[in-house]
Design a protein around this motif. Structure first.
Motif, short mmCIF file in Angstrom:
data_model
loop_
_atom_site.label_atom_id
_atom_site.label_comp_id
_atom_site.label_asym_id
_atom_site.label_seq_id
_atom_site.Cartn_x
_atom_site.Cartn_y
_atom_site.Cartn_z
N GLU A 50 -24.95 23.27 -40.00
CA GLU A 50 -25.60 22.58 -38.88
C GLU A 50 -26.78 21.75 -39.34
OE1 GLU A 50 -26.57 24.37 -35.24
OE2 GLU A 50 -24.60 25.28 -34.91
N ARG A 51 -27.53 22.24 -40.30
CA ARG A 51 -28.67 21.46 -40.82
C ARG A 51 -28.19 20.20 -41.52
NH1 ARG A 51 -33.86 24.97 -42.74
NH2 ARG A 51 -33.94 26.38 -40.95
N GLN A 52 -27.11 20.31 -42.28
CA GLN A 52 -26.56 19.14 -42.94
C GLN A 52 -26.08 18.12 -41.92
OE1 GLN A 52 -26.45 18.28 -46.19
NE2 GLN A 52 -27.64 20.10 -46.66
N GLN A 53 -25.44 18.59 -40.86
CA GLN A 53 -24.95 17.69 -39.82
C GLN A 53 -26.11 17.00 -39.11
OE1 GLN A 53 -22.24 19.50 -37.07
NE2 GLN A 53 -22.19 17.73 -35.72
N ARG A 54 -27.16 17.74 -38.78
CA ARG A 54 -28.32 17.15 -38.12
C ARG A 54 -29.00 16.12 -39.03
NH1 ARG A 54 -29.32 22.55 -36.32
NH2 ARG A 54 -30.99 22.81 -37.86
N LYS A 55 -29.06 16.42 -40.32
CA LYS A 55 -29.66 15.49 -41.26
C LYS A 55 -28.85 14.19 -41.32
CE LYS A 55 -30.94 14.84 -46.11
NZ LYS A 55 -30.96 15.43 -47.48
N GLN A 56 -27.53 14.32 -41.38
CA GLN A 56 -26.67 13.13 -41.40
C GLN A 56 -26.85 12.30 -40.14
OE1 GLN A 56 -22.79 14.87 -41.88
NE2 GLN A 56 -23.00 15.11 -44.10
N GLU A 57 -26.90 12.95 -39.00
CA GLU A 57 -27.09 12.23 -37.74
C GLU A 57 -28.44 11.53 -37.70
OE1 GLU A 57 -26.56 15.34 -34.94
OE2 GLU A 57 -24.35 15.29 -35.02
N CYS A 124 -25.27 7.81 -45.97
CA CYS A 124 -25.94 8.76 -45.06
C CYS A 124 -25.24 10.11 -45.07
CB CYS A 124 -25.98 8.19 -43.64
SG CYS A 124 -27.09 6.79 -43.41
N LEU A 125 -23.90 10.09 -45.08
CA LEU A 125 -23.15 11.34 -45.09
C LEU A 125 -23.42 12.14 -46.36
CD1 LEU A 125 -19.65 10.23 -43.70
CD2 LEU A 125 -21.58 11.24 -42.47
N LYS A 126 -23.79 11.44 -47.42
CA LYS A 126 -24.09 12.11 -48.69
C LYS A 126 -25.58 12.43 -48.84
CE LYS A 126 -20.14 10.34 -51.35
NZ LYS A 126 -19.63 11.65 -51.79
N GLY A 127 -26.35 12.15 -47.77
CA GLY A 127 -27.76 12.53 -47.78
C GLY A 127 -28.75 11.48 -48.21
N TYR A 128 -28.31 10.24 -48.41
CA TYR A 128 -29.22 9.16 -48.80
C TYR A 128 -29.84 8.51 -47.57
CZ TYR A 128 -26.92 9.41 -53.38
OH TYR A 128 -26.42 9.83 -54.58
N SER A 129 -31.08 8.07 -47.69
CA SER A 129 -31.73 7.35 -46.60
C SER A 129 -31.40 5.87 -46.72
CB SER A 129 -33.25 7.56 -46.65
OG SER A 129 -33.79 7.09 -47.88
N VAL A 130 -31.04 5.26 -45.59
CA VAL A 130 -30.57 3.87 -45.57
C VAL A 130 -31.27 3.12 -44.43
CG1 VAL A 130 -28.54 2.36 -45.41
CG2 VAL A 130 -28.31 4.65 -46.40
N ARG A 131 -31.49 1.85 -44.64
CA ARG A 131 -32.02 0.99 -43.56
C ARG A 131 -31.32 -0.35 -43.61
NH1 ARG A 131 -33.54 -1.42 -39.55
NH2 ARG A 131 -35.67 -1.51 -38.74
#
Length: 251
Positions: A50-57, A124-131
Motif C-alpha cells: 500500500e505504501r508503494q502504491q500511495r507513493k506511485q500515485e 513514477c511506477l519505479k519510484g522516480y520523481s518526475v515533472r
C-alpha cells in the motif's frame, strides 16, 4: 483486543496492516493454519504494498503529465520510425540511474508528448520523481518567481526532480533572460539527473533557436552529452485518427 489493535494501527497510519489484519479476522479458515510469523509477514507485505502504491500515485500527481499515457498504450504499428527495442530499453529506466538525457524530436502530431509522458509514468511506477512542463509555462513561472523572491527555491525544486520533461522546445524565440534561466537549470541537472526535451525542431537547429552562441554551446553541451535520441517521422497520427473517425461516421 482486535478492535483496539486495529484502531492503534490506523492511528499510526499503518492502514495496510490494519486492512490485512481485518481480512485475517474475517476469513479465519484461510489464515488460522498459518504460523504467527507467517501471518505477521502477510501484514507487513500488505503495508509495504500500500505504501508503494500511495507513493506511485503521489509521484504521478506531482508530475502533472499533459497526457494519461502508459507503456501499454504506445503504438508501434504507425510508420513513424519508432524502434520498439529502443523503447523497451528506455522503459527499463536505467538511463535515469545513469543521469542521461533524452531528446525527442519529430513533426507535430507524431506522438512525442505521449511517448515522453509514457516514459515519465513508467519512471513514477519505479519510484522516480518526475515533472512535466511546457517551456512557455516554465518561463512564465520563472518570471513570477523572480518577482516574488522564490526564484532560487524554484531552481532548487527543478534540480531535485529525477526526470524533468520540457515540452515545446524551440517553439518560440528565447529571450536573454530565458536563455540564462535554461543555463541555470541545465547546469544544475548536468550529470545529476535526467532531462527529456520534446521539440518539433531537429537537433541540428537547436543551436540557432537558442540565439546566443556562447550560451547555446553551454546549454547544448550539457543536454546532448550522453543523450538518447528518438527522431520520429511521417504523417501526423492525429490526422490519421481524424480520418478514421470520419470514415466510421460515414459508415
Amino acid at each position: 483486543m482486535i478492535e483496539q489493535t486495529l484502531s492503534q494501527l490506523r492511528q499510526l497510519k499503518l492502514t495496510g496492516m490494519a486492512g490485512a489484519l481485518q481480512t485475517q479476522q474475517e476469513q479465519p479458515g484461510t489464515y488460522q493454519g498459518l504460523a504467527f510469523a507467517e501471518r505477521l509477514q502477510l501484514l507487513v507485505d500488505q503495508e509495504n504494498q500500500e505504501r508503494q502504491q500511495r507513493k506511485q500515485e503521489r509521484l504521478i500527481r506531482t508530475a502533472q503529465f499533459k497526457l494519461k499515457a502508459h507503456a501499454q498504450g504506445i503504438d508501434y504499428q504507425h510508420p513513424r520510425g519508432l524502434q520498439q527495442a529502443q523503447m523497451a530499453s528506455l522503459l527499463m529506466c536505467d538511463w535515469l540511474n545513469k543521469n542521461q538525457n533524452l531528446l525527442l524530436t519529430g513533426p507535430c502530431g507524431s506522438g512525442k508528448t505521449y511517448l515522453a509522458c509514457a516514459l515519465g509514468h513508467q519512471a513514477c511506477l519505479k519510484g522516480y520523481s518526475v515533472r512535466y512542463v511546457r517551456l512557455s509555462r516554465l518561463v512564465l513561472a520563472l518570471t513570477q518567481a523572480k518577482a516574488d523572491g522564490s526564484y532560487s527555491q524554484m531552481l532548487k525544486t527543478l534540480a531535485n526532480f529525477d526526470c524533468l520533461i520540457l515540452d515545446d522546445w524551440g517553439l518560440e524565440p528565447l529571450t536573454a533572460a530565458t536563455r540564462n534561466d535554461l543555463m541555470e537549470i541545465m547546469d544544475d541537472r548536468h550529470e545529476q539527473s535526467a532531462t527529456v526535451i520534446i521539440s518539433q525542431l531537429p537537433t541540428d537547429q537547436w543551436y540557432q533557436a537558442i540565439g546566443d552562441n556562447t550560451l547555446a554551446d553551454a546549454i547544448l553541451d550539457r543536454l546532448m552529452h550522453n543523450a538518447h535520441r528518438i527522431n520520429l517521422k511521417g504523417e501526423s497520427m492525429r490526422k490519421k485518427l481524424n480520418s478514421l473517425t470520419q470514415v466510421e461516421h460515414l459508415g
